[in-house]
Write a protein that holds these residues in place. Structure first.
Motif, PDB file in Angstrom:
ATOM      1  N   SER A 129       0.995  -1.200   0.032  1.00  0.00           N
ATOM      2  CA  SER A 129       0.029  -0.084   0.043  1.00  0.00           C
ATOM      3  C   SER A 129       0.859   1.403   0.052  1.00  0.00           C
ATOM      4  O   SER A 129       0.494   2.214  -0.634  1.00  0.00           O
ATOM      5  CB  SER A 129      -0.996  -0.021   1.053  1.00  0.00           C
ATOM      6  OG  SER A 129      -1.714   1.218   1.220  1.00  0.00           O
ATOM      7  N   ASN A 150       2.228   1.628  -3.511  1.00  0.00           N
ATOM      8  CA  ASN A 150       1.281   2.172  -4.222  1.00  0.00           C
ATOM      9  C   ASN A 150       1.108   3.711  -4.123  1.00  0.00           C
ATOM     10  O   ASN A 150       0.953   4.437  -4.818  1.00  0.00           O
ATOM     11  CB  ASN A 150      -0.174   1.387  -3.866  1.00  0.00           C
ATOM     12  CG  ASN A 150      -1.372   1.605  -4.818  1.00  0.00           C
ATOM     13  OD1 ASN A 150      -1.042   2.078  -5.661  1.00  0.00           O
ATOM     14  ND2 ASN A 150      -2.592   1.366  -4.494  1.00  0.00           N
ATOM     15  N   ASN A 168       2.545   3.622   6.586  1.00  0.00           N
ATOM     16  CA  ASN A 168       2.151   2.212   6.100  1.00  0.00           C
ATOM     17  C   ASN A 168       3.561   1.426   6.382  1.00  0.00           C
ATOM     18  O   ASN A 168       3.420   0.066   6.571  1.00  0.00           O
ATOM     19  CB  ASN A 168       1.767   2.363   4.620  1.00  0.00           C
ATOM     20  CG  ASN A 168       0.136   2.528   4.477  1.00  0.00           C
ATOM     21  OD1 ASN A 168      -0.361   2.327   5.507  1.00  0.00           O
ATOM     22  ND2 ASN A 168      -0.099   3.033   3.461  1.00  0.00           N
TER      23      ASN A 168
END
Length: 769
Positions: free
Chosen positions: A481, A484, A500
C-alpha cells in the motif's frame, strides 16, 4: 459433532482447490501470488485444525505405512535443518510471505497432501468431489482466457492483465500445465469407465477445451511432458489389455488406437506446433516471454553451492543469493545480465541449491518411489473401477511431478501436484495396497494417553503458525500500500507511505521495510534540499540552519535503518545498496566520512554480488565525482572485465578522458560503443561532439548525420551538424540544418542569430553575447 468438524475440513479443502487458481488482488503494485499463498496457507492450516479437532473423539493418530510418507517426512526434516543453517532463518522459513521456495509453504503443501489422504481414504465419492472442484476451477479459467482471446486483451483486464498471455495462474506455461492435467483426467475417465451420456459430453468438452489451450500455450515443456505421460498410458493400456490373443494379430488388437493417435498428434504439436499455430498466435497478440536460467548455468550455481554447503545447501528461498554469489560470467554478455533469477531451470534443480545433496536425494527418491508405486499399483488391480481411480490420480500427478524437474510451476500448480499425490496415496489406502499405522485406541494402546496431548500441541502449533503468517501478510499489505501511494501520487503522499511502512515493520521485522523507510528519508532530504536552494536563490542569504539540521537528522536516521536491515539479513546485497544510496546523498551534502561510508557499503554489496558490473560502475562514478581518477579508471576496468560490452562504463571512461584532455582516447572509447550499439543515436551524437571538440569536422559531420538517420528529430545533433558544416565552409548545408531547427525551436534567439549570420556569410557566433 466430531464428524461435522471433519466434514467442514473437507469442504474447506474443496474451497481451496477451487479458489487457489482464481485468487488474485487487482493491483499492479501487488504480487499476483500473494492472494494464492493466503488461500493455500490459511486454508490448509484451517482445514488441519478442524481435522485435528475431529480426531479427539477417536483419540488415535494414523499414518500411511509407505515409503512415500517416510520420504516426505525426511524432506520436511531436511527443510527444517536447512532453514536452521541458513544465514537468514526467518527468510528461509517464511520469506516475505508469498515465495514457493520457503520451508513454510512447502511444509504446508505436504500437510495438504496428508490431509487429503485422511479426508478421502474412506470415501471414493470424495475423490470425485475433488475432481469436480478442479474441473470447476479449470472451466472458469478456460472461459476467462477464451473470452480475452475473442474480445481482446483489454477485456477482463482487471487492471493487472496487460496482454493476451497474462494469466490468473501466474505464468503462461502454467495454463498449459493445468490444461494438461484436465485433458489427462478427462481422457482417463472416458477410457476407463462407463458414465452417463451427459457426463460423457461434458468430459469430451473438457478434453477439447484443454487440448485447445495446450495448443494456444504452445509450450515445449507442456508438449514434452504430455507426450511422456501419454506414452506411459498407452503402454499401460497395452500391458493390461483384457485380450489374450497371441501372435501378430493379438499384438495389433491390444494396441490402444485412440491413445496412439493422440500421441501422434502431440508429437506433431511438439515438432511442428510453432509453425502451425504461430501465425494465429500473432493475430491474437499472444507473446509470452518466460525467462528461466538455462540448465548449464543452474548446474554451475549448484556445484559451487555444494562445494560451500554440501549437505543442506544455502537454505530454502536462498537461490537468488547463491545465483548472485556464483553467477556465471558469460551471462553478463547477454541481455539478461541484470536479471536476478530466483530459481533454476526446474523446481527440483533449484532445491539442489537451497537444500543441498540431502534435499536433492530425498526429492528424487520421492519421485522415483512415486513412479514405482504407481505402476506396481496398476499391476495389482484388475477391476475397471479400481484401475480408473489409480490411473486418474497417478498419471496427472506424474505429469505434474515431471514438470518440477524441468520447470518451476506456480503456486496453484504446485497445490494440485500435492493434492493429486495425496489422492493417489488415499486411493492406495482405500484399495488395501497401503495400510494405515494407527497409534492410539485401535493401535498401540500404551500411547493412547499421550494422544490428546499430541493433538493439543498440533493445534497450538497450527494456530501459532497461522497467527505469524497473518501478521506477515498484513505487513506485506501495508508495504505494498505504501509503494502504491508513492507511485500513483508522484511522491506526494510521502507521510502516508511512511506510516504504512512503519506499520509493516511493527508487524514484521523485514529488511525490505527498513530499506523502504530509508528511501522515504532520501525523498524528504531531496525535497528539503530543493526548498533550501530555492530560498538561497531568492534571498541570496545563507541556508536555513533549522532545515540543515533536519537534513542531518534524516541522514543519520536513514543510515540506522539500513544498518538494521543489514542485521536482519547480511547476505542481501540490496541492504548495502540502501546504505550506499544514503551515503551518496550524504557525500553530496559534504557530510564528513561520507565517501568512506559509500565505499564500504558498495564493498559489502560486492561481497554478495561480486559479478555485477553495475556495482563497480557505481563505485567508479563516486570516485570520479571526488576527482579520484585512477581509482575510477580501475573500477571501470573491473566492470568491463565482467561485461566487455558495457556501454555505460565506456561512456564514463570517455567522460573522464575528456576531462583529462585525452580527446582522442575518448573518441576511441565511443567508437567502441558505436560498434557495440549501432542503433543508438545518442552514441553517434556523443561521437560527433567529440570529433567537433577535436576539430575533426568531417568526421563530426559523418557521426552526426548517422545520429539524425536514427532519430530525425534529434535537435542537438542538428545543431552541431550545422556548426560542423559551417566549420567546413559548407554554408548551404549549414543553413538547411538551422532552418530546420528554427521550425522546431521558433523561440530560440540563439538559433535565429546563427541562421542570420550564416545567411549573411558571417561566422555563426558573430556578435553573439
Amino acid at each position: 459433532m466430531t464428524n461435522k468438524f471433519e466434514k467442514v475440513s473437507f469442504i474447506v479443502l474443496l474451497i481451496i482447490i477451487i479458489l487457489t487458481p482464481l485468487a488474485l488482488i487487482s493491483s499492479t503494485f501487488t504480487f499476483l501470488y500473494v492472494a494464492k499463498t493466503i488461500v493455500i496457507t490459511l486454508g490448509i492450516l484451517a482445514a488441519t485444525i478442524l481435522y485435528i479437532i475431529s480426531c479427539f473423539k477417536d483419540k488415535s493418530l494414523s499414518f500411511p505405512k509407505h515409503q512415500l510418507f517416510t520420504i516426505s517426512c525426511g524432506i520436511i526434516i531436511s527443510l527444517i535443518i536447512s532453514t536452521l543453517e541458513s544465514a537468514s532463518v526467518v527468510k528461509s522459513f517464511f520469506g516475505q510471505g508469498f515465495e514457493i521456495g520457503t520451508s513454510s509453504f512447502l511444509i504446508v503443501l505436504f500437510l495438504g497432501s496428508l490431509l487429503t489422504v485422511y479426508l478421502t481414504h474412506k470415501d471414493r465419492d470424495r475423490v470425485v468431489y475433488i475432481f469436480g472442484a478442479f474441473f470447476i476451477s479449470f472451466l472458469i479459467i478456460a472461459i476467462f482466457h477464451v473470452s480475452r482471446l475473442v474480445f481482446g486483451s483489454g477485456f477482463l483486464g482487471l487492471g493487472i492483465f496487460q496482454n493476451a498471455a497474462a494469466t490468473v495462474l501466474g505464468k503462461w506455461t502454467d495454463l498449459g500445465l493445468l490444461s494438461g492435467v484436465a485433458g489427462i483426467l478427462s481422457y482417463i475417465a472416458l477410457r476407463f469407465i462407463n458414465i452417463r451420456k451427459t457426463f460423457k459430453v461434458l468430459l469430451i468438452i473438457l478434453a477439447i477445451v484443454s487440448a485447445g489451450l495446450i495448443l494456444i500455450v504452445n509450450s515445449n515443456v507442456v508438449w514434452t511432458i504430455t507426450l511422456i505421460v501419454l506414452i506411459l498410458i498407452s503402454i499401460t493400456e497395452y500391458r493390461f489389455s483384457p485380450l489374450n490373443e497371441k501372435g501378430v494379430s493379438g499384438f495389433f488388437k491390444k494396441i490402444p488406437i485412440v491413445t496412439c493417435i493422440i500421441v501422434l498428434v502431440v508429437v506433431l504439436g511438439l515438432t511442428k506446433g510453432s509453425a502451425i499455430i504461430q501465425p494465429s498466435l500473432n493475430k491474437l497478440n499472444i507473446n509470452s516471454n518466460e525467462v528461466s536460467l538455462p540448465w548449464q548455468f543452474t548446474l554451475d550455481v549448484s556445484s559451487d553451492t555444494i562445494k560451500e554447503s554440501p549437505l543442506f545447501g544455502a537454505g530454502p528461498n536462498k537461490f537468488m543469493n547463491q545465483y548472485l554469489k556464483f553467477k556465471p560470467v558469460p551471462i553478463n554478455s547477454t541481455v539478461f545480465w541484470s536479471t536476478e533469477f530466483v530459481s533454476g531451470f526446474g523446481l527440483i534443480p533449484t532445491f539442489v541449491v537451497t537444500q543441498g545433496l540431502v534435499g536433492m536425494i530425498l526429492w528424487l527418491l520421492l519421485i522415483i518411489s512415486f513412479v514405482y508405486t504407481g505402476f506396481k499399483a496398476l499391476e495389482s488391480k484388475s477391476d475397471t473401477l479400481s484401475r480408473f481411480f489409480i490411473s486418474s490420480t497417478f498419471f496427472p500427478s506424474l505429469f505434474l511431478w515431471i514438470s518440477t524437474l524441468v520447470y518451476v510451476p506456480s503456486h496453484a500448480i504446485l497445490l494440485m501436484t500435492f493434492i493429486l499425490s495425496g489422492l493417489f496415496l488415499s486411493t492406495l489406502v482405500y484399495e488395501g495396497i497401503v495400510p494405515l499405522t494407527t497409534i492410539g485406541q485401535n493401535g498401540r494402546a500404551s500411547f493412547t494417553k499421550f494422544i490428546p496431548l499430541i493433538l493439543i500441541v498440533l493445534i497450538v502449533v497450527s494456530i501459532g503458525w497461522t497467527a505469524v503468517f497473518i501478521k506477515k501478510e498484513l505487513a506485506l499489505g501495508y508495504f505494498q500500500s505504501g509503494i502504491n501511494l508513492l507511485n500513483i501520487s508522484n511522491n506526494q503522499n510521502i507521510v502516508s507511505a511512511e506510516n504504512n511502512f512503519k506499520k509493516a515493520l511493527a508487524l514484521d521485522k523485514n529488511d525490505t521495510y527498513y530499506q523502504a523507510l530509508s528511501e522515504i528519508n532520501i525523498l524528504k532530504i531531496n525535497a528539503l534540499s530543493q526548498e533550501i536552494q530555492a530560498q538561497v536563490q531568492k534571498t541570496g542569504g545563507n541556508p536555513d540552519p533549522e532545515k540543515v539540521k533536519i537534513i542531518a537528522g534524516l541522514v543519520d536516521q536513514a543510515v540506522k535503518f539500513t544498518q538494521e536491515a543489514i542485521k536482519i539479513d547480511k547476505t542481501n546485497y540490496y541492504n548495502y545498496i540502501a546504505e550506499a544510496r544514503i551515503s551518496e546523498l550524504a557525500l553530496s551534502l559534504q557530510i564528513p566520512n561520507a565517501y568512506e561510508n559509500v565505499r564500504n557499503a558498495y564493498a559489502g554489496a560486492l561481497n554478495y554480488n561480486p559479478y555485477n558490473p553495475s556495482l563497480y560502475l557505481s563505485v567508479a562514478r563516486i570516485d570520479a565525482s571526488q576527482n579520484k581518477i585512477d581509482e575510477a579508471k580501475k573500477d571501470i576496468g573491473l566492470a568491463l572485465q565482467l561485461k566487455s560490452n558495457y556501454i555505460e562504463a565506456i561512456f564514463l571512461l570517455s567522460q573522464i578522458q575528456v576531462a583529462q584532455g585525452q580527446i582522442k582516447d575518448a573518441i576511441t572509447s565511443v567508437q567502441v560503443v558505436s560498434q557495440i550499439n549501432p542503433t543508438n543515436p545518442l552514441v553517434f551524437f556523443q561521437l560527433g561532439l567529440l570529433y567537433y571538440s577535436d576539430k575533426n569536422y568531417q568526421s563530426a559531420v559523418d557521426a552526426l548525420n548517422q545520429a539524425l538517420k536514427l532519430d530525425k528529430q534529434y535537435a542537438n545533433a542538428q545543431y552541431f551538424l550545422g556548426l560542423s558544416y559551417a566549420r567546413l565552409n559548407m554554408m548551404a548545408d549549414a543553413i538547411i540544418q538551422f532552418e530546420n531547427l528554427s521550425k522546431t525551436n521558433p523561440d530560440s534567439q540563439e538559433v535565429a542569430l546563427i541562421l542570420s549570420n550564416l545567411k549573411a556569410g558571417k561566422s555563426p557566433f558573430n556578435e553573439a553575447k
